[in-house]
Motif scaffolding. Structure first.
Motif, mmCIF file in Angstrom:
data_model
loop_
_atom_site.group_PDB
_atom_site.id
_atom_site.type_symbol
_atom_site.label_atom_id
_atom_site.label_comp_id
_atom_site.label_asym_id
_atom_site.label_seq_id
_atom_site.Cartn_x
_atom_site.Cartn_y
_atom_site.Cartn_z
ATOM 1 N N PRO A 194 -63.878 14.224 -56.018
ATOM 2 C CA PRO A 194 -63.698 14.566 -54.495
ATOM 3 C C PRO A 194 -65.192 14.236 -54.022
ATOM 4 O O PRO A 194 -65.997 14.806 -54.161
ATOM 5 C CB PRO A 194 -63.278 15.980 -54.405
ATOM 6 C CG PRO A 194 -62.576 16.042 -55.799
ATOM 7 C CD PRO A 194 -63.336 15.506 -56.601
ATOM 8 N N LEU A 195 -64.788 13.761 -52.869
ATOM 9 C CA LEU A 195 -66.136 13.279 -51.929
ATOM 10 C C LEU A 195 -66.126 14.002 -50.584
ATOM 11 O O LEU A 195 -65.120 13.767 -49.945
ATOM 12 C CB LEU A 195 -66.224 11.709 -51.950
ATOM 13 C CG LEU A 195 -67.276 10.947 -51.060
ATOM 14 C CD1 LEU A 195 -68.632 11.582 -51.457
ATOM 15 C CD2 LEU A 195 -67.251 9.581 -50.857
ATOM 16 N N CYS A 196 -67.465 14.577 -50.232
ATOM 17 C CA CYS A 196 -67.514 14.992 -48.963
ATOM 18 C C CYS A 196 -68.573 14.236 -48.472
ATOM 19 O O CYS A 196 -69.447 13.804 -48.575
ATOM 20 C CB CYS A 196 -67.835 16.323 -48.975
ATOM 21 S SG CYS A 196 -68.158 17.209 -47.340
ATOM 22 N N TYR A 197 -68.192 13.724 -47.144
ATOM 23 C CA TYR A 197 -69.323 13.124 -46.425
ATOM 24 C C TYR A 197 -69.665 13.511 -44.980
ATOM 25 O O TYR A 197 -68.758 14.151 -44.361
ATOM 26 C CB TYR A 197 -68.730 11.456 -46.013
ATOM 27 C CG TYR A 197 -69.431 10.905 -44.869
ATOM 28 C CD1 TYR A 197 -70.656 10.098 -45.296
ATOM 29 C CD2 TYR A 197 -69.402 10.807 -43.573
ATOM 30 C CE1 TYR A 197 -71.541 9.486 -44.477
ATOM 31 C CE2 TYR A 197 -70.290 10.338 -42.748
ATOM 32 C CZ TYR A 197 -71.461 9.792 -43.245
ATOM 33 O OH TYR A 197 -72.327 9.169 -42.393
ATOM 34 N N GLU A 236 -67.106 3.389 -47.285
ATOM 35 C CA GLU A 236 -65.876 2.830 -48.103
ATOM 36 C C GLU A 236 -66.508 2.640 -49.191
ATOM 37 O O GLU A 236 -65.652 2.600 -50.267
ATOM 38 C CB GLU A 236 -65.553 1.557 -47.220
ATOM 39 C CG GLU A 236 -64.369 0.813 -47.778
ATOM 40 C CD GLU A 236 -63.866 -0.335 -46.947
ATOM 41 O OE1 GLU A 236 -62.692 -0.827 -47.083
ATOM 42 O OE2 GLU A 236 -64.806 -0.904 -46.106
ATOM 43 N N ASN A 237 -67.574 1.687 -49.438
ATOM 44 C CA ASN A 237 -68.002 1.678 -50.964
ATOM 45 C C ASN A 237 -68.310 2.747 -51.627
ATOM 46 O O ASN A 237 -67.926 2.850 -52.757
ATOM 47 C CB ASN A 237 -69.463 0.809 -50.514
ATOM 48 C CG ASN A 237 -69.403 -0.548 -49.917
ATOM 49 O OD1 ASN A 237 -68.142 -1.154 -50.096
ATOM 50 N ND2 ASN A 237 -70.321 -1.059 -49.387
ATOM 51 N N LEU A 238 -68.871 3.789 -51.047
ATOM 52 C CA LEU A 238 -68.876 5.083 -52.028
ATOM 53 C C LEU A 238 -67.620 5.850 -52.268
ATOM 54 O O LEU A 238 -67.580 5.981 -53.416
ATOM 55 C CB LEU A 238 -69.759 6.171 -50.940
ATOM 56 C CG LEU A 238 -71.249 5.797 -50.726
ATOM 57 C CD1 LEU A 238 -71.578 6.870 -49.535
ATOM 58 C CD2 LEU A 238 -71.959 6.076 -52.075
ATOM 59 N N ALA A 239 -66.685 5.749 -51.393
ATOM 60 C CA ALA A 239 -65.423 6.367 -51.515
ATOM 61 C C ALA A 239 -64.719 5.338 -52.852
ATOM 62 O O ALA A 239 -64.044 5.914 -53.676
ATOM 63 C CB ALA A 239 -64.384 6.519 -50.523
#
Length: 259
Positions: A76-79, A67-70
């Protein structure tokens, strides 16, 4: 118009940002949130963050960290890391992550790809295939941070996850991880011939020339790297870096044939 993507790959271990060599000896290189803030300023195409502890320790994804990273991430973020169910993937997606990466879980249960795709959409499902070369030739899929061989053929696995609804495949060459001596172009070519999905190649990039070579040979592709974007110079001083928009455009224009 679709273009090649240049993607930093960040590894999280014990809540810190690390870099490995051949999936071993994680070296602390900083704070993940701080790295995201720096990459924000550098107009990164996309960012991948993998928690390398979660699957090995058989624990839930760290939702608060995600959540903090997003919340901080402007690209665009890939986890990936610890995702074993469609419910977990949906929860991560709800936190603002655009793509969910699965690796060991997809190898153990390829139908998980379909179940996640039904929840978040095919375009948001990324399957990471970690491979090593076999002694007598060819490649083998490994899981659990490269600790366990599966006997599986990566190209057949890629075809299978494509059939089950994956939106992208990342092929990660363990033998080249952290070596900074260039991508395995043979591996990339064989994977490109095996599937029609968007493909990202990871493992071995040591310079922008390596990325240029990948783009020149394969066109619209994801060129991902870890060490290249967290180290600088022959002594590998820790420095978060990424090509400027002008450098990136020049790199792509000189290597990518626009239709």
């Amino acid at each position: 118009m679709l273009r090649p993507r240049i993607i930093p790959c960040l590894l999280v271990h014990d809540k810190g940002l690390v870099k490995t060599v051949k999936f071993k000896d994680p070296k602390y290189v900083g704070d993940p949130i701080n790295a995201v803030r720096i990459f924000n300023e550098k107009h990164v195409d996309e960012l991948s963050v993998f928690d390398i502890d979660a699957s090995v320790l058989n624990r839930e994804p760290d939702y608060k960290m995600i959540e903090n990273l997003a919340a901080e991430c402007r690209m665009p973020l890939c986890y990936g890391g610890g995702v074993k169910t469609a419910e977990q993937a949906q929860h991560i997606f709800s936190l603002g992550v655009e793509k969910i990466a699965i690796s060991s879980a997809a190898v153990n249960d390829p139908m998980l790809v379909s179940r996640i795709a039904e929840r978040v959409g095919n375009q948001s499902v990324v399957v990471v295939i970690d491979v090593k070369k076999k002694l007598l030739g060819g490649y083998e899929v490994y899981i659990n941070n490269g600790k366990k061989g599966t006997g599986k053929n990566p190209f057949e696995l890629a075809k299978q996850v494509q059939k089950y609804g994956a939106g992208e495949v990342v092929i990660n060459f363990i033998d080249n991880d952290g070596m900074m001596k260039g991508y395995d172009m043979n591996l990339a070519e064989k994977m490109r011939e095996s599937i029609t999905l968007p493909l990202t190649v990871l493992g071995g990039a040591g310079s922008l020339d390596d990325i240029g070579q990948l783009i020149s040979q394969f066109g619209i592709i994801g060129a991902s790297a870890g060490s290249l974007f967290v180290f600088k110079g022959v002594y590998k001083a820790v420095l978060i870096n990424y090509p400027s928009p002008e450098e990136k455009d020049a790199l792509i224009k000189s290597n990518f044939k626009f239709n």
